[in-house]
Write an enzyme that holds these catalytic residues in place. Structure first.
Site, mmCIF file in Angstrom:
data_model
loop_
_atom_site.group_PDB
_atom_site.id
_atom_site.type_symbol
_atom_site.label_atom_id
_atom_site.label_comp_id
_atom_site.label_asym_id
_atom_site.label_seq_id
_atom_site.Cartn_x
_atom_site.Cartn_y
_atom_site.Cartn_z
ATOM 1 N N GLU A 1 -58.774 6.543 41.298
ATOM 2 C CA GLU A 1 -59.843 6.559 40.290
ATOM 3 C C GLU A 1 -59.594 7.630 39.240
ATOM 4 O OE1 GLU A 1 -63.256 8.520 38.611
ATOM 5 O OE2 GLU A 1 -62.601 9.142 40.598
ATOM 6 N N ASP B 1 -66.024 3.416 39.815
ATOM 7 C CA ASP B 1 -64.873 4.106 40.415
ATOM 8 C C ASP B 1 -63.817 3.109 40.871
ATOM 9 O OD1 ASP B 1 -66.141 6.507 39.998
ATOM 10 O OD2 ASP B 1 -66.689 6.840 42.090
ATOM 11 N N GLU C 1 -61.793 1.678 37.949
ATOM 12 C CA GLU C 1 -60.786 2.628 37.474
ATOM 13 C C GLU C 1 -59.626 2.728 38.464
ATOM 14 O OE1 GLU C 1 -63.765 5.535 34.896
ATOM 15 O OE2 GLU C 1 -63.269 6.054 36.971
ATOM 16 N N ASP D 1 -58.909 6.432 35.284
ATOM 17 C CA ASP D 1 -59.763 6.888 34.191
ATOM 18 C C ASP D 1 -58.912 7.295 32.987
ATOM 19 O OD1 ASP D 1 -62.321 7.983 33.037
ATOM 20 O OD2 ASP D 1 -61.220 9.859 33.250
#
Length: 228
Positions: free
Chosen positions: A45, A118, A121, A49
């Site tokens: 995650e 989450d 990502e 991102d």
């Protein structure tokens, strides 16, 4: 790793077939299901991102070569924020494939915005590691689709816009007060009131405090701007 039917089904929905399907499994594993032999998705995650951010920044620059940073930043924030990631995850059924511990399952984890965002990502990071940046970019642009084309030029979130309105008039930042909470523990509903020092206020109700705060700010901003 043997490819399960669940993994194959998700690969079909997002349009990516993994060389290492174990990466996708890791991306779908919530910390409540981690173990010495099963990694959770937190590290992925973190990476996803950043990959998402780079793809969106590049896409926005290409779409509007003359836009100033001040115009690009709110559009960027609207596209990469956790709520948007969660919306994309819902659209492609990522919640159905999440690996959750019993407590998270019982508390409605497959519907939670934070968990879905989450996981989305983390899936991006898994694609990046498995197939490289160009493959990740292609997938992101396809999954986000019309969101990129339709993101509003003034995409500042309402709380930021209201705070800027208050600061421009020498007022302190708005206050946000929870005035009610209802629903079961696993699916609460919040009512938040946004208040200005002038006494003006507005309320909104939503399934998360953040959404309720944004709704209250939007309502109050519309009210004060209408009177300007």
């Amino acid at each position: 790793m043997k490819r399960s039917a669940e993994i194959a089904d998700l690969e079909g929905r997002i349009g990516v077939r993994f060389d290492r399907p174990e990466l996708l499994r890791e991306a779908l594993t919530h910390p409540s299901m981690s173990s010495p032999t099963r990694s959770d998705n937190q590290r992925l995650e973190f990476l996803g991102d950043r990959v998402l951010g780079l793809v969106m920044a590049e896409a926005l620059l290409e779409r509007d070569p003359k836009a100033a940073e001040g115009a690009l930043a709110p559009r960027y924030n609207a596209l990469v924020r956790k709520e948007t990631c969660a919306d994309v995850a819902r659209e492609f059924g990522i919640g159905d494939a999440l690996k959750l511990g019993r407590s998270e399952r019982l508390s409605g984890g497959r519907r939670k915005m934070a968990l879905l965002g989450d996981a989305m990502e983390a899936v991006i990071a898994a694609i990046y590691i498995d197939q490289g940046f160009e493959a990740a970019k292609t997938c992101i642009l396809r999954l986000w689709g019309e969101r990129i084309a339709s993101v509003e030029e003034d995409a500042r979130d309402a709380k930021t816009a209201l705070q800027e309105w208050a600061q421009a008039r020498g007022l302190p930042p708005p206050a946000y007060v929870e005035t009610a909470r209802s629903g079961p523990d696993h699916q609460p509903v919040f009512t938040i009131e946004a208040r200005l020092e002038t006494g003006q206020s507005a309320s909104a109700t939503a399934g998360s405090k953040r959404q309720a705060e944004q709704g209250a700010a939007q309502s109050l901003l519309a009210e004060v701007e209408a009177k300007a």
